[in-house]
Design a protein around this motif. Structure first.
Motif, PDB file in Angstrom:
ATOM      1  N   ILE A   1       2.538  -7.395   8.909  1.00 32.05           N
ATOM      2  CA  ILE A   1       1.532  -6.558   9.566  1.00 32.05           C
ATOM      3  C   ILE A   1       0.175  -6.763   8.895  1.00 32.05           C
ATOM      4  O   ILE A   1      -0.845  -6.981   9.556  1.00 32.05           O
ATOM      5  CB  ILE A   1       1.944  -5.072   9.512  1.00 32.05           C
ATOM      6  CG1 ILE A   1       3.232  -4.847  10.305  1.00 32.05           C
ATOM      7  CG2 ILE A   1       0.818  -4.176  10.026  1.00 32.05           C
ATOM      8  CD1 ILE A   1       3.803  -3.444  10.172  1.00 32.05           C
ATOM      9  N   ALA A   2       0.161  -6.703   7.571  1.00 29.93           N
ATOM     10  CA  ALA A   2      -1.088  -6.879   6.832  1.00 29.93           C
ATOM     11  C   ALA A   2      -1.629  -8.292   6.993  1.00 29.93           C
ATOM     12  O   ALA A   2      -2.844  -8.495   7.139  1.00 29.93           O
ATOM     13  CB  ALA A   2      -0.870  -6.555   5.354  1.00 29.93           C
ATOM     14  N   GLN A   3      -0.755  -9.269   6.982  1.00 29.13           N
ATOM     15  CA  GLN A   3      -1.199 -10.660   7.130  1.00 29.13           C
ATOM     16  C   GLN A   3      -1.858 -10.883   8.488  1.00 29.13           C
ATOM     17  O   GLN A   3      -2.875 -11.586   8.598  1.00 29.13           O
ATOM     18  CB  GLN A   3      -0.002 -11.598   6.948  1.00 29.13           C
ATOM     19  CG  GLN A   3       0.516 -11.644   5.517  1.00 29.13           C
ATOM     20  CD  GLN A   3       1.816 -12.412   5.388  1.00 29.13           C
ATOM     21  OE1 GLN A   3       2.575 -12.535   6.347  1.00 29.13           O
ATOM     22  NE2 GLN A   3       2.095 -12.925   4.197  1.00 29.13           N
TER      23      GLN A   3
ATOM     24  N   SER B   1     -10.325  -6.962   5.799  1.00 30.66           N
ATOM     25  CA  SER B   1     -10.206  -7.294   4.383  1.00 30.66           C
ATOM     26  C   SER B   1      -8.787  -6.983   3.914  1.00 30.66           C
ATOM     27  O   SER B   1      -8.026  -6.300   4.609  1.00 30.66           O
ATOM     28  CB  SER B   1     -11.193  -6.462   3.562  1.00 30.66           C
ATOM     29  OG  SER B   1     -10.810  -5.090   3.573  1.00 30.66           O
ATOM     30  N   SER B   2      -8.442  -7.458   2.744  1.00 31.25           N
ATOM     31  CA  SER B   2      -7.095  -7.197   2.211  1.00 31.25           C
ATOM     32  C   SER B   2      -6.844  -5.704   2.051  1.00 31.25           C
ATOM     33  O   SER B   2      -5.756  -5.211   2.363  1.00 31.25           O
ATOM     34  CB  SER B   2      -6.914  -7.907   0.863  1.00 31.25           C
ATOM     35  OG  SER B   2      -6.947  -9.302   1.024  1.00 31.25           O
ATOM     36  N   ASP B   3      -7.864  -4.976   1.574  1.00 34.91           N
ATOM     37  CA  ASP B   3      -7.701  -3.534   1.391  1.00 34.91           C
ATOM     38  C   ASP B   3      -7.484  -2.824   2.727  1.00 34.91           C
ATOM     39  O   ASP B   3      -6.610  -1.965   2.861  1.00 34.91           O
ATOM     40  CB  ASP B   3      -8.927  -2.946   0.691  1.00 34.91           C
ATOM     41  CG  ASP B   3      -8.990  -3.316  -0.786  1.00 34.91           C
ATOM     42  OD1 ASP B   3      -7.947  -3.734  -1.322  1.00 34.91           O
ATOM     43  OD2 ASP B   3     -10.071  -3.187  -1.384  1.00 34.91           O
ATOM     44  N   ARG B   4      -8.291  -3.185   3.729  1.00 38.34           N
ATOM     45  CA  ARG B   4      -8.137  -2.573   5.053  1.00 38.34           C
ATOM     46  C   ARG B   4      -6.794  -2.936   5.678  1.00 38.34           C
ATOM     47  O   ARG B   4      -6.147  -2.113   6.324  1.00 38.34           O
ATOM     48  CB  ARG B   4      -9.268  -3.045   5.966  1.00 38.34           C
ATOM     49  CG  ARG B   4     -10.627  -2.476   5.628  1.00 38.34           C
ATOM     50  CD  ARG B   4     -10.776  -1.072   6.171  1.00 38.34           C
ATOM     51  NE  ARG B   4     -12.133  -0.577   5.965  1.00 38.34           N
ATOM     52  CZ  ARG B   4     -12.598   0.566   6.448  1.00 38.34           C
ATOM     53  NH1 ARG B   4     -11.794   1.325   7.158  1.00 38.34           N
ATOM     54  NH2 ARG B   4     -13.823   0.956   6.219  1.00 38.34           N
ATOM     55  N   ALA B   5      -6.394  -4.189   5.473  1.00 38.47           N
ATOM     56  CA  ALA B   5      -5.112  -4.636   6.021  1.00 38.47           C
ATOM     57  C   ALA B   5      -3.951  -3.878   5.386  1.00 38.47           C
ATOM     58  O   ALA B   5      -2.994  -3.494   6.077  1.00 38.47           O
ATOM     59  CB  ALA B   5      -4.954  -6.138   5.805  1.00 38.47           C
TER      60      ALA B   5
ATOM     61  N   MET C   1      -1.239  -1.427   7.173  1.00 40.31           N
ATOM     62  CA  MET C   1       0.193  -1.585   6.973  1.00 40.31           C
ATOM     63  C   MET C   1       0.828  -0.243   6.633  1.00 40.31           C
ATOM     64  O   MET C   1       1.873   0.136   7.186  1.00 40.31           O
ATOM     65  CB  MET C   1       0.437  -2.596   5.856  1.00 40.31           C
ATOM     66  CG  MET C   1       1.893  -2.854   5.533  1.00 40.31           C
ATOM     67  SD  MET C   1       2.075  -4.100   4.211  1.00 40.31           S
ATOM     68  CE  MET C   1       1.531  -3.132   2.781  1.00 40.31           C
ATOM     69  N   VAL C   2       0.197   0.508   5.737  1.00 42.89           N
ATOM     70  CA  VAL C   2       0.704   1.830   5.355  1.00 42.89           C
ATOM     71  C   VAL C   2       0.636   2.789   6.543  1.00 42.89           C
ATOM     72  O   VAL C   2       1.562   3.575   6.773  1.00 42.89           O
ATOM     73  CB  VAL C   2      -0.095   2.390   4.162  1.00 42.89           C
ATOM     74  CG1 VAL C   2       0.336   3.821   3.855  1.00 42.89           C
ATOM     75  CG2 VAL C   2       0.108   1.514   2.926  1.00 42.89           C
ATOM     76  N   ASP C   3      -0.468   2.721   7.301  1.00 37.95           N
ATOM     77  CA  ASP C   3      -0.607   3.588   8.480  1.00 37.95           C
ATOM     78  C   ASP C   3       0.500   3.327   9.499  1.00 37.95           C
ATOM     79  O   ASP C   3       1.070   4.266  10.069  1.00 37.95           O
ATOM     80  CB  ASP C   3      -1.964   3.361   9.147  1.00 37.95           C
ATOM     81  CG  ASP C   3      -3.112   3.988   8.370  1.00 37.95           C
ATOM     82  OD1 ASP C   3      -2.844   4.772   7.447  1.00 37.95           O
ATOM     83  OD2 ASP C   3      -4.273   3.666   8.676  1.00 37.95           O
ATOM     84  N   CYS C   4       0.802   2.056   9.733  1.00 37.62           N
ATOM     85  CA  CYS C   4       1.875   1.710  10.677  1.00 37.62           C
ATOM     86  C   CYS C   4       3.219   2.225  10.181  1.00 37.62           C
ATOM     87  O   CYS C   4       4.031   2.739  10.972  1.00 37.62           O
ATOM     88  CB  CYS C   4       1.928   0.192  10.881  1.00 37.62           C
ATOM     89  SG  CYS C   4       0.604  -0.466  11.915  1.00 37.62           S
ATOM     90  N   PHE C   5       3.459   2.093   8.888  1.00 37.58           N
ATOM     91  CA  PHE C   5       4.695   2.600   8.286  1.00 37.58           C
ATOM     92  C   PHE C   5       4.802   4.111   8.479  1.00 37.58           C
ATOM     93  O   PHE C   5       5.832   4.625   8.918  1.00 37.58           O
ATOM     94  CB  PHE C   5       4.718   2.242   6.798  1.00 37.58           C
ATOM     95  CG  PHE C   5       5.794   2.939   6.020  1.00 37.58           C
ATOM     96  CD1 PHE C   5       7.116   2.547   6.135  1.00 37.58           C
ATOM     97  CD2 PHE C   5       5.481   3.991   5.168  1.00 37.58           C
ATOM     98  CE1 PHE C   5       8.120   3.198   5.411  1.00 37.58           C
ATOM     99  CE2 PHE C   5       6.472   4.637   4.446  1.00 37.58           C
ATOM    100  CZ  PHE C   5       7.785   4.246   4.562  1.00 37.58           C
TER     101      PHE C   5
ATOM    102  N   ASP D   1     -12.136  -1.728  12.604  1.00 38.02           N
ATOM    103  CA  ASP D   1     -11.276  -1.468  11.453  1.00 38.02           C
ATOM    104  C   ASP D   1     -11.603  -2.390  10.288  1.00 38.02           C
ATOM    105  O   ASP D   1     -10.811  -2.561   9.378  1.00 38.02           O
ATOM    106  CB  ASP D   1      -9.797  -1.632  11.831  1.00 38.02           C
ATOM    107  CG  ASP D   1      -9.168  -0.291  12.209  1.00 38.02           C
ATOM    108  OD1 ASP D   1      -9.829   0.735  11.993  1.00 38.02           O
ATOM    109  OD2 ASP D   1      -8.039  -0.290  12.711  1.00 38.02           O
ATOM    110  N   HIS D   2     -12.785  -3.003  10.311  1.00 33.26           N
ATOM    111  CA  HIS D   2     -13.203  -3.875   9.223  1.00 33.26           C
ATOM    112  C   HIS D   2     -14.034  -3.083   8.218  1.00 33.26           C
ATOM    113  O   HIS D   2     -14.484  -1.971   8.510  1.00 33.26           O
ATOM    114  CB  HIS D   2     -14.046  -5.049   9.762  1.00 33.26           C
ATOM    115  CG  HIS D   2     -13.285  -5.914  10.708  1.00 33.26           C
ATOM    116  ND1 HIS D   2     -13.845  -6.991  11.348  1.00 33.26           N
ATOM    117  CD2 HIS D   2     -11.999  -5.863  11.173  1.00 33.26           C
ATOM    118  CE1 HIS D   2     -12.958  -7.574  12.130  1.00 33.26           C
ATOM    119  NE2 HIS D   2     -11.827  -6.911  12.039  1.00 33.26           N
ATOM    120  N   ASP D   3     -14.236  -3.648   7.047  1.00 33.53           N
ATOM    121  CA  ASP D   3     -15.081  -2.989   6.043  1.00 33.53           C
ATOM    122  C   ASP D   3     -16.517  -2.934   6.520  1.00 33.53           C
ATOM    123  O   ASP D   3     -17.004  -3.836   7.193  1.00 33.53           O
ATOM    124  CB  ASP D   3     -15.029  -3.757   4.705  1.00 33.53           C
ATOM    125  CG  ASP D   3     -13.709  -3.526   3.995  1.00 33.53           C
ATOM    126  OD1 ASP D   3     -13.150  -2.430   4.141  1.00 33.53           O
ATOM    127  OD2 ASP D   3     -13.265  -4.440   3.290  1.00 33.53           O
TER     128      ASP D   3
END
Length: 212
Positions: A144-146, A154-158, A162-166, A208-210
């Protein structure tokens, strides 16, 4: 000699597998706190002492059962995204595969929620075990993050996505498996799909980007 050692190793692995399957059944019925090594041994057809040859505690056994479940989850997600062509497809397919795995396997979801059996308080299976389990869960969610990164996040947003989807998936799954979703006259799979579509749309539009 080598052949004898091989047979012995295979026999040990078979015995370990039988113990884990018995443990899985007992944990599903009684939970971590309610299960006992005696009950697991009886279900497996061994003495309690025989279990200590393979596991030093019921927590170690639970961690192994849960890890196997998380590996199966990761395999299901990885296989689902293997045939996708775009980041959008990968993100939605991965998120829905995660949701679908637990929708079809409520016992596996229950295994993952052992922390709540004793109420809302900090708990775990030991630092090393918890880290191993967290790593297996993160690996299952990583596609999901990838995909989000491939869409410009960004990696942080991704990682946050991922956590939000979980979190969104587990909330809907709890409503689904407890039957509470019926009071809203809603479909948990449809709500999950709509949520993922909305997040993908925000990514595509750059919302949803920085911030620059």
């Amino acid at each position: 000699m080598a052949e004898r050692q091989t047979r012995r190793a295979l026999g040990s692995e078979h015995k370990r597998a039988l113990i884990l399957e018995a443990a899985r059944q007992v944990f599903a019925e009684e939970g971590l706190d309610g299960a006992s090594l005696r009950a697991i041994a009886l279900r497996a057809g061994y003495t309690p002492a025989a279990l200590y040859f393979h596991f030093d505690s019921k927590e170690a056994m639970y961690a192994e059962v849960l890890h196997g479940s998380l590996v199966a989850l990761g395999t299901a997600v990885a296989e689902s995204v293997a045939g996708t062509n775009t980041p959008q497809q990968r993100l939605k397919t991965a998120a829905m595969a995660f949701f679908g795995f637990y929708a079809e396997n409520p016992r596996d979801l229950d295994l993952g929620f052992y922390l709540f059996r004793g109420g809302m308080k900090p708990a775990g299976l030991g630092r090393a075990r918890d880290e191993r389990l967290n790593a297996a869960l993160e690996a299952a969610l990583r596609p999901i993050a990838q995909a989000a990164v491939a869409l410009g996040a960004s990696s942080d947003r991704a990682n946050l996505l991922m956590v939000d989807c979980f979190a969104h998936a587990t909330g809907l799954l709890l409503l689904l498996h407890t039957g509470r979703i019926r009071m809203f006259a809603a479909s948990a799979p449809e709500l999950m799909a709509a949520y993922v579509d909305e997040r993908i749309d925000r990514l595509v539009k750059g919302q949803d980007h920085d911030d620059p």
